[in-house]
Design an enzyme around this catalytic site. Structure first.
Site, mmCIF file in Angstrom:
data_model
loop_
_atom_site.group_PDB
_atom_site.id
_atom_site.type_symbol
_atom_site.label_atom_id
_atom_site.label_comp_id
_atom_site.label_asym_id
_atom_site.label_seq_id
_atom_site.Cartn_x
_atom_site.Cartn_y
_atom_site.Cartn_z
ATOM 1 N N THR A 1 0.785 -1.095 -0.067
ATOM 2 C CA THR A 1 0.033 0.021 -0.125
ATOM 3 C C THR A 1 0.904 1.071 0.259
ATOM 4 O O THR A 1 0.404 2.166 -0.683
ATOM 5 C CB THR A 1 -0.984 0.040 1.347
ATOM 6 O OG1 THR A 1 -1.898 -1.223 1.092
ATOM 7 C CG2 THR A 1 -1.730 1.225 1.335
ATOM 8 N N THR B 1 1.585 -4.278 4.594
ATOM 9 C CA THR B 1 1.431 -4.435 5.816
ATOM 10 C C THR B 1 0.877 -6.021 5.984
ATOM 11 O O THR B 1 1.114 -6.397 7.203
ATOM 12 C CB THR B 1 0.522 -3.601 6.199
ATOM 13 O OG1 THR B 1 -0.668 -3.394 5.847
ATOM 14 C CG2 THR B 1 1.308 -1.996 6.362
HETATM 15 N N1 ASP Z 1 -2.771 -5.277 0.676
HETATM 16 C C1 ASP Z 1 -1.646 -4.741 1.266
HETATM 17 C C2 ASP Z 1 -0.333 -5.442 1.218
HETATM 18 O O1 ASP Z 1 0.025 -5.788 2.101
HETATM 19 C C3 ASP Z 1 -1.930 -3.989 2.424
HETATM 20 C C4 ASP Z 1 -1.196 -3.010 2.889
HETATM 21 O O2 ASP Z 1 0.071 -2.821 2.248
HETATM 22 O O3 ASP Z 1 -1.226 -2.283 3.802
HETATM 23 O O4 ASP Z 1 0.275 -5.275 0.125
#
Ligand code: ASP
Length: 337
Positions: free
Chosen positions: A25, A105
């Site tokens: 993200t 994340t």
């Molecule tokens: N779907 C994303 C990922 O893990 C979520 C994020 O980065 O917050 O790549």
């Protein structure tokens, strides 16, 4: 070697920090400034990320490299190995003070714990990400990146193992986990708290972890092209145990039981677990609650996952199986690391 996509910026007198971008993200873009779900992760490249935070140049000489550009649900063992090898190469350079990894994340804690076990240096390694895409109002990526680089450039951060830095908090890769799917304040050090926090961009360390990491582990990724297959099987009421059979049939060398409570296994699944053990599969009990400690209990089968959550227990079991098949040695590792 990964291509250098962003040349060093920042005065030559400042410490050098390499940023390795993997996607997520923090590199994501959405349709509007209110959109914080349904956006596309892994769009912006490392050079765009670095240019979006000009203050980085006041803290360190920062250079960027792209290792992958995917949502972290798509991080594979292959990417983990590529990333870890590159981190070790960079840290072996005398002019590099520390490394930052930008990451989605969702599985950030798995990559952070993997690096915590295979990085062979005392220099700081910091994993960061963001909950809001770059296009959202009050996007958290720029601040998290600035904080991560600040910690990676700090001498005080040396020797603490791999760290997770988001939302003003500095956590240990051993304990930090994502606890909420949506909120900014999602990364917590369950059972152990945080290592410290950043105030006015200054890192303040309060605690350190006692579990061993980095240079104190026997794992050497430089010789690895693949990792043994380890799967996680979730515990629930009326579980028939078929998932164990499926994992073994698909080549699992190890299975982490995400058991109920303190790693309990129901009478219905014990025959399937016993059968897997008979076929040479190493079983490790962990808790589906995501925190707490798994105690020895003669009613259940498998090694004890200590206080590792199932996804981190999987990471350690994969690495343990690269160096030994000896169950008592593997058990020791679960208490050591
Ligand atoms: N779907 C994303 C990922 O893990 C979520 C994020 O980065 O917050 O790549």
């Amino acid at each position: 070697m990964s291509p250098i996509v962003a040349q060093a910026q920042g005065a030559a007198s400042l410490p050098r920090v390499a940023v390795l971008a993997t996607g997520g993200t923090i590199a994501g873009t959405g349709g509007s400034e209110t959109q914080t779900t349904g956006y596309k992760p892994g769009v912006l490249t490392a050079d765009v990320l670095l240019k979006s935070v000009p203050s980085l140049g006041k803290i360190a000489q920062v250079s960027g490299e792209q290792v992958s550009n995917v949502g972290s649900d798509n991080i594979t063992n292959e990417i983990l190995l590529k990333l870890a090898k590159r981190v070790n190469q960079l840290l072996a350079q005398p002019d590099i003070a520390g490394v930052v990894i930008t990451h989605g994340t969702d599985t950030l804690e798995e990559t952070a714990y993997f690096l915590n076990l295979v990085v062979k240096s005392d220099k700081p390694v910091v994993v960061t990400g963001s909950m809001r895409p770059s296009t959202a109002i009050s996007a958290d990526g720029p601040s998290n990146l600035l904080q991560a680089v600040t910690v990676a450039a700090s001498r005080e951060a040396r020797g603490r193992g791999v760290m997770v830095v988001l939302n003003d908090r500095i956590g240990s890769a051993r304990y930090t986990t994502k606890t909420n799917a949506d909120s900014l304040d999602t990364f917590k050090g369950l059972d152990a708290g945080y290592l410290g926090m950043l105030i006015d961009q200054v890192p303040h360390f309060e605690t350190s972890v006692t579990k061993q990491h980095t240079t104190a582990t026997p794992f050497d990724v430089s010789k690895l092209d693949a990792l043994p297959q380890v799967d996680i099987v979730y515990g629930y009421q009326n579980d028939g145990g078929y998932m164990y059979d499926a994992a073994v049939a698909h080549g699992a060398k190890g299975i982490v039981v995400a058991g109920v409570g303190a790693g309990s296994e129901s009478l219905l699944v014990l025959p399937a677990i016993k059968k897997a053990i008979g076929q040479g599969v190493v079983i490790v009990r962990s808790s589906r609650t995501g925190s707490g400690f798994v105690p020895a209990d003669p009613a259940y089968l498998g090694l004890l996952g200590d206080s590792l959550n199932p996804q981190k227990a999987r990471i350690l079991l994969m690495l343990a199986l690269t160096v030994t098949q000896d169950q008592s040695r593997i058990q020791e590792m679960f208490h050591q690391f």
